[in-house]
Design a protein around this motif. Structure first.
Motif, short mmCIF file in Angstrom:
data_model
loop_
_atom_site.label_atom_id
_atom_site.label_comp_id
_atom_site.label_asym_id
_atom_site.label_seq_id
_atom_site.Cartn_x
_atom_site.Cartn_y
_atom_site.Cartn_z
N TYR A 56 0.87 -1.17 0.00
CA TYR A 56 0.00 0.00 0.00
C TYR A 56 0.91 1.23 0.00
O TYR A 56 1.93 1.25 0.71
CB TYR A 56 -0.89 0.03 1.24
CG TYR A 56 -1.90 -1.09 1.31
CD1 TYR A 56 -3.00 -1.09 0.47
CD2 TYR A 56 -1.75 -2.12 2.22
CE1 TYR A 56 -3.94 -2.12 0.53
CE2 TYR A 56 -2.67 -3.15 2.29
CZ TYR A 56 -3.76 -3.15 1.44
OH TYR A 56 -4.68 -4.18 1.51
N VAL A 57 0.56 2.23 -0.78
CA VAL A 57 1.32 3.47 -0.80
C VAL A 57 0.36 4.63 -0.55
O VAL A 57 -0.80 4.61 -0.98
CB VAL A 57 2.08 3.68 -2.13
CG1 VAL A 57 3.08 2.56 -2.34
CG2 VAL A 57 1.14 3.78 -3.32
N VAL A 75 -3.06 10.31 -3.77
CA VAL A 75 -3.02 8.88 -4.04
C VAL A 75 -3.05 8.04 -2.77
O VAL A 75 -2.30 8.29 -1.82
CB VAL A 75 -1.75 8.52 -4.86
CG1 VAL A 75 -1.51 7.01 -4.89
CG2 VAL A 75 -1.85 9.08 -6.27
N PHE A 76 -3.94 7.08 -2.74
CA PHE A 76 -3.86 5.92 -1.85
C PHE A 76 -4.03 4.72 -2.76
O PHE A 76 -5.03 4.61 -3.47
CB PHE A 76 -4.94 5.95 -0.77
CG PHE A 76 -5.01 4.65 0.01
CD1 PHE A 76 -3.92 4.20 0.73
CD2 PHE A 76 -6.16 3.87 0.00
CE1 PHE A 76 -3.97 3.00 1.43
CE2 PHE A 76 -6.22 2.68 0.70
CZ PHE A 76 -5.11 2.25 1.42
N SER A 91 -6.40 2.28 -7.06
CA SER A 91 -6.04 3.58 -6.49
C SER A 91 -7.29 4.42 -6.31
O SER A 91 -8.24 4.34 -7.10
CB SER A 91 -5.06 4.30 -7.43
OG SER A 91 -4.73 5.59 -6.94
N VAL A 92 -7.30 5.23 -5.25
CA VAL A 92 -8.37 6.21 -5.04
C VAL A 92 -7.74 7.52 -4.59
O VAL A 92 -6.60 7.55 -4.11
CB VAL A 92 -9.40 5.76 -3.98
CG1 VAL A 92 -10.12 4.51 -4.41
CG2 VAL A 92 -8.74 5.57 -2.62
N SER A 93 -8.48 8.60 -4.75
CA SER A 93 -8.09 9.90 -4.21
C SER A 93 -8.68 10.01 -2.82
O SER A 93 -9.88 10.27 -2.66
CB SER A 93 -8.59 11.04 -5.11
OG SER A 93 -7.96 11.00 -6.37
N LEU A 94 -7.86 9.78 -1.80
CA LEU A 94 -8.37 9.65 -0.44
C LEU A 94 -9.00 10.95 0.06
O LEU A 94 -10.09 10.94 0.64
CB LEU A 94 -7.26 9.19 0.50
CG LEU A 94 -7.64 9.00 1.97
CD1 LEU A 94 -8.82 8.04 2.10
CD2 LEU A 94 -6.46 8.51 2.77
N ALA A 95 -8.31 12.07 -0.12
CA ALA A 95 -8.87 13.34 0.36
C ALA A 95 -10.23 13.61 -0.27
O ALA A 95 -11.16 14.07 0.41
CB ALA A 95 -7.89 14.48 0.07
#
Length: 271
Positions: A56-57, A75-76, A91-95
């Protein structure tokens, strides 16, 4: 494996999707590990092991000095790592996901994501990931820790609430700077095999000319209020933590800005 918050070259391939590999003697391989399937990373701050040898990054989710938060900074992701290289799996945009889920913002103690800066992440034997905040701190100037029990659900499209994201607790940290002691934020997390937590800290919400980052130890997630300071690092910012393969030392990596990065090992268990 090392994540860098500043990859590529400004005039050529800035924010390239690179990770770095280092041997146990501190030698970084000449060629980076290029992650295929994603255009780039910006302000990548943390990595943690995923199933089947993956990773996980996590990017910081913070706003840049210009007040912007591009997609690469949100990025998450989960990355597959094989003998053939590395590739993005999800991948998702966490914020962005947090902003779309008002219920989870309230549960996390946030009004919005304007000051959000995530730098710590560790896998936990109990399941999922722990995320450590550099900022914002809570009302008592403590650094919050979140638990994400189902990261793959989030990556598959579930809301943060549905993925179980919640506030686990908060840890009081103080960092010495050239201007005196200031509240510290979490710059890295590491859960050890016995379930205890190592917490690296640097100044929160400030960038002093000089600071002495520190390393704390908590007996477990329920003991954050009593975390014990193990060591300060004069003039250095600890931002990477790993357990040496033989379990007898903690490896620390320091962010030294434009200077050559530094690393060290501390015997474990600590005296």
């Amino acid at each position: 494996m090392i994540a860098s918050d500043d990859t590529g070259l400004a005039d050529r391939d800035e924010h390239a999707p690179w990770l770095f590999t280092m041997d146990r003697h501190g030698r970084v391989d000449v060629e980076p590990l290029v992650v295929s399937g994603i255009d780039g990373f910006s302000d990548l701050e943390a990595i943690a092991p995923a199933a089947e040898g993956g990773l996980y990054v996590l990017a910081s989710q913070s706003r840049s000095r210009k007040g912007k938060r591009p997609a690469a900074r949100q990025v998450f992701a989960r990355v597959a790592v094989t003998a053939d290289g590395a590739r993005l799996e999800a991948s998702v945009s966490l914020a962005e996901q947090l902003e779309r889920d008002p219920a989870v913002l309230v549960a996390l103690g946030l009004e919005d994501t304007a000051e959000l800066d995530l730098e710590g992440m560790t896998a936990t034997a109990g399941g999922g990931l722990l995320l450590g905040l550099k900022q914002p701190l809570d009302a008592e100037q403590r650094a919050p820790i979140w638990h994400l029990p189902r990261p793959d659900a989030l990556l598959a499209g579930a809301t943060p609430s549905a993925a179980g994201l919640r506030r686990l607790g908060a840890v009081p940290l103080r960092v010495e700077t050239d201007g005196g002691p200031v509240p510290g934020g979490i710059s890295e997390l590491l859960e050890l095999p016995d379930g205890s937590l190592l917490i690296a800290a640097t100044a929160s919400g400030a960038d002093p000319q000089r600071q002495d980052g520190g390393l704390w130890h908590a007996a477990g997630p329920g003991d954050l209020a009593h975390a014990r300071l193990l060591r300060r690092f004069p003039g250095l910012k600890p931002e990477g933590l790993a357990l040496r393969p033989d379990g007898r030392a903690i490896v620390l990596v320091f962010d030294t800005g434009a200077a050559a990065p530094q690393w060290t090992e501390l015997p474990w268990p600590a005296p």
